[in-house]
Design a protein around this motif. Structure first.
Motif, PDB file in Angstrom:
ATOM      1  N   GLN A  90      78.615  -9.222  57.342  1.00 27.18           N
ATOM      2  CA  GLN A  90      78.004  -9.332  56.009  1.00 27.18           C
ATOM      3  C   GLN A  90      76.672  -8.592  55.932  1.00 27.18           C
ATOM      4  O   GLN A  90      75.836  -8.695  56.830  1.00 27.18           O
ATOM      5  CB  GLN A  90      77.790 -10.810  55.659  1.00 27.18           C
ATOM      6  N   LEU A  91      76.481  -7.861  54.836  1.00 26.65           N
ATOM      7  CA  LEU A  91      75.217  -7.179  54.571  1.00 26.65           C
ATOM      8  C   LEU A  91      74.369  -8.021  53.640  1.00 26.65           C
ATOM      9  O   LEU A  91      74.875  -8.606  52.675  1.00 26.65           O
ATOM     10  CB  LEU A  91      75.467  -5.810  53.926  1.00 26.65           C
ATOM     11  N   GLU A  92      73.069  -8.097  53.923  1.00 24.27           N
ATOM     12  CA  GLU A  92      72.144  -8.784  53.029  1.00 24.27           C
ATOM     13  C   GLU A  92      72.066  -8.045  51.689  1.00 24.27           C
ATOM     14  O   GLU A  92      72.348  -6.840  51.603  1.00 24.27           O
ATOM     15  CB  GLU A  92      70.749  -8.851  53.656  1.00 24.27           C
ATOM     16  N   LYS A  93      71.646  -8.767  50.654  1.00 20.72           N
ATOM     17  CA  LYS A  93      71.547  -8.160  49.325  1.00 20.72           C
ATOM     18  C   LYS A  93      70.585  -6.975  49.315  1.00 20.72           C
ATOM     19  O   LYS A  93      70.753  -6.046  48.527  1.00 20.72           O
ATOM     20  CB  LYS A  93      71.106  -9.207  48.303  1.00 20.72           C
ATOM     21  N   GLY A  94      69.583  -7.007  50.177  1.00 14.99           N
ATOM     22  CA  GLY A  94      68.606  -5.931  50.204  1.00 14.99           C
ATOM     23  C   GLY A  94      69.052  -4.695  50.962  1.00 14.99           C
ATOM     24  O   GLY A  94      68.298  -3.734  51.087  1.00 14.99           O
ATOM     25  N   VAL A  95      70.304  -4.722  51.473  1.00 17.93           N
ATOM     26  CA  VAL A  95      70.839  -3.571  52.200  1.00 17.93           C
ATOM     27  C   VAL A  95      71.868  -2.872  51.322  1.00 17.93           C
ATOM     28  O   VAL A  95      72.873  -3.465  50.925  1.00 17.93           O
ATOM     29  CB  VAL A  95      71.485  -3.993  53.535  1.00 17.93           C
ATOM     30  N   ASN A  96      71.624  -1.613  51.022  1.00 18.38           N
ATOM     31  CA  ASN A  96      72.535  -0.827  50.199  1.00 18.38           C
ATOM     32  C   ASN A  96      73.344   0.103  51.104  1.00 18.38           C
ATOM     33  O   ASN A  96      72.793   0.687  52.029  1.00 18.38           O
ATOM     34  CB  ASN A  96      71.740  -0.002  49.179  1.00 18.38           C
ATOM     35  N   ARG A  97      74.637   0.223  50.847  1.00 13.31           N
ATOM     36  CA  ARG A  97      75.466   1.125  51.641  1.00 13.31           C
ATOM     37  C   ARG A  97      75.985   2.272  50.783  1.00 13.31           C
ATOM     38  O   ARG A  97      76.471   2.058  49.679  1.00 13.31           O
ATOM     39  CB  ARG A  97      76.642   0.382  52.277  1.00 13.31           C
ATOM     40  N   ILE A  98      75.847   3.477  51.304  1.00 12.24           N
ATOM     41  CA  ILE A  98      76.348   4.674  50.636  1.00 12.24           C
ATOM     42  C   ILE A  98      77.318   5.366  51.591  1.00 12.24           C
ATOM     43  O   ILE A  98      76.947   5.699  52.717  1.00 12.24           O
ATOM     44  CB  ILE A  98      75.193   5.641  50.285  1.00 12.24           C
ATOM     45  N   ASP A  99      78.563   5.563  51.158  1.00  9.59           N
ATOM     46  CA  ASP A  99      79.519   6.263  52.018  1.00  9.59           C
ATOM     47  C   ASP A  99      79.675   7.703  51.557  1.00  9.59           C
ATOM     48  O   ASP A  99      79.857   7.977  50.369  1.00  9.59           O
ATOM     49  CB  ASP A  99      80.880   5.572  52.002  1.00  9.59           C
ATOM     50  N   LEU A 100      79.591   8.633  52.503  1.00 10.50           N
ATOM     51  CA  LEU A 100      79.690  10.059  52.192  1.00 10.50           C
ATOM     52  C   LEU A 100      81.144  10.547  52.196  1.00 10.50           C
ATOM     53  O   LEU A 100      81.406  11.685  51.797  1.00 10.50           O
ATOM     54  CB  LEU A 100      78.880  10.879  53.201  1.00 10.50           C
ATOM     55  N   ASN A 101      82.073   9.695  52.658  1.00 12.00           N
ATOM     56  CA  ASN A 101      83.495  10.052  52.679  1.00 12.00           C
ATOM     57  C   ASN A 101      83.728  11.393  53.386  1.00 12.00           C
ATOM     58  O   ASN A 101      84.360  12.303  52.835  1.00 12.00           O
ATOM     59  CB  ASN A 101      84.065  10.105  51.259  1.00 12.00           C
ATOM     60  N   ILE A 102      83.240  11.502  54.604  1.00 11.25           N
ATOM     61  CA  ILE A 102      83.402  12.746  55.352  1.00 11.25           C
ATOM     62  C   ILE A 102      84.737  12.764  56.094  1.00 11.25           C
ATOM     63  O   ILE A 102      85.538  13.682  55.953  1.00 11.25           O
ATOM     64  CB  ILE A 102      82.245  12.949  56.352  1.00 11.25           C
TER      65      ILE A 102
END
Length: 373
Positions: free
Chosen positions: A49-61
């Protein structure tokens, strides 16, 4: 601070993913803005689980699909993907304007210093310096691994700070002046301790060459000859599941060795075991070992690079066995089975020795290191 973490993905159950996400969550809870940039997520759910303050961005490489390509095709495909990776990561860095970019020494390691802009850079290494030299034999692959082992030091030198997990490993990065050692931490999720009464031992990790479960199965064949009423549960998934299952079947051990699926409730499995067994060929700092010891499990562990010698004091809080000595490993396991007093004492000492690896002091060192940049 705004901190941008580079990671292959958050869908994996591995130790590196677990510790990186735990660090990201801690930093977010303590007021920092944390972004995890992944390359292989492709809409898969987060395992931890990621905390609410952690944003994830996937580059789809998508580096993973090319791993089975032939050498020349792989080189060509990786070159194209690396160009795409650099372009996409540079855009994220431009848009987010982080204070610090952290590489986990994956495919981004050569890219980050080139696109950092005004951000400071830090690389953390989760294996041992020479781990690529401890791989299955192959003439071409051996040359590539020797080259990469040599090149790693050049990659690391381009970062403002380079973090190793153990002093043992730090010594192998001889020419670096930017290195610092910060061990991983463990988080006690319970104050309970294993009772060490169940006739069951446990091993945990990806079913890969690195983890050496083929060696463990061979050792358990010898253990089983003396103690057929004890069982071994191996928790993990990976590319060697079929071959390990076949090895277990050929050894006639199907009734006593079970390969279980990964679980994010592994603490409960530690608590219902009587020892942890570790036969890895290499690690950085083995989180599985530390987490098992934190609930009072004694351990039998090969003395591979790196980590066990930093954590285990042989005969005090666990048993260290010379690397690849299968017979001695089996004897050490039998010693723990046959000597309840030894098992109890090792477990108690293991529990107490993990106090130095608690989250707060280590994360404060991380925070101080990031601020110093």
């Amino acid at each position: 601070m705004k901190i941008l973490y580079c990671l292959a993905g958050t869908w994996n159950s591995g130790g590196m993913e677990r510790i990186v996400i735990a660090k990201a969550n801690w930093l977010a809870k303590h007021g920092h803005n944390v972004i995890i940039v992944t390359t292989e997520q492709f809409d898969k759910p987060d395992f931890f689980q990621l905390e609410k303050g952690v944003n994830r961005i996937d580059l789809n490489i998508g580096y993973m699909p090319i791993m089975d390509f032939g050498l020349l095709k792989k080189i060509k495909a990786k070159y194209s993907l690396r160009k795409l990776h650099k372009k996409k990561l540079a855009k994220v860095v431009h848009d987010e304007n982080p204070d610090v970019i952290i590489s986990t020494f994956s495919n981004e390691v050569t890219i980050v210093p080139k696109i950092a802009n005004n951000a400071k850079t830090l690389a953390e290494f989760h294996f041992s310096r020479n781990h690529r030299l401890i791989q299955p034999p192959g003439i071409v692959k051996n040359y590539i691994n020797k080259y990469l082992t040599w090149a790693y030091e050049s990659y690391a030198s381009k970062y403002d700070k380079f973090v190793t997990l153990t002093d043992e490993d730090s010594c192998d990065w001889k020419n670096l002046t930017n290195k610092i050692t910060i061990p991983n931490f463990i988080t006690r999720t319970t104050e309970k301790k294993a009772t060490l009464q169940r006739k069951r031992m446990i091993a945990v990790g990806r079913l890969s060459y690195q983890k050496g479960f083929d060696r463990l199965i061979e050792a358990w064949r010898l253990v089983n000859q003396k103690h057929p009423d004890w069982i071994l549960d191996i928790y993990g998934g990976g590319e060697l599941k079929a071959s390990l299952t076949k090895q277990i079947d050929n050894a006639g051990l199907c009734s006593v060795i079970h390969i279980q699926n990964p679980t994010n409730s592994i603490t409960q499995e530690y608590l219902s075991s009587s020892a942890l067994l570790m036969t890895s060929r290499y690690e950085g700092l083995p989180m599985v070992l530390m987490e098992a010891m934190s609930v009072g499990l004694p351990s039998v562990c090969f003395k591979f690079k790196c980590g066990p010698a930093d954590i285990i004091h042989n005969g005090v809080n666990g048993l260290l066995v010379p690397n690849n000595e299968i017979n001695l490993f089996a004897k050490a396991v039998c010693n723990i089975i046959e000597n309840e007093e030894l098992r109890t004492q090792l477990g108690q000492n293991a529990y107490e020795s993990m106090n130095q690896y608690q989250m707060e002091p280590i994360m404060h060192k991380w925070e101080e290191t990031l601020k110093s940049l």
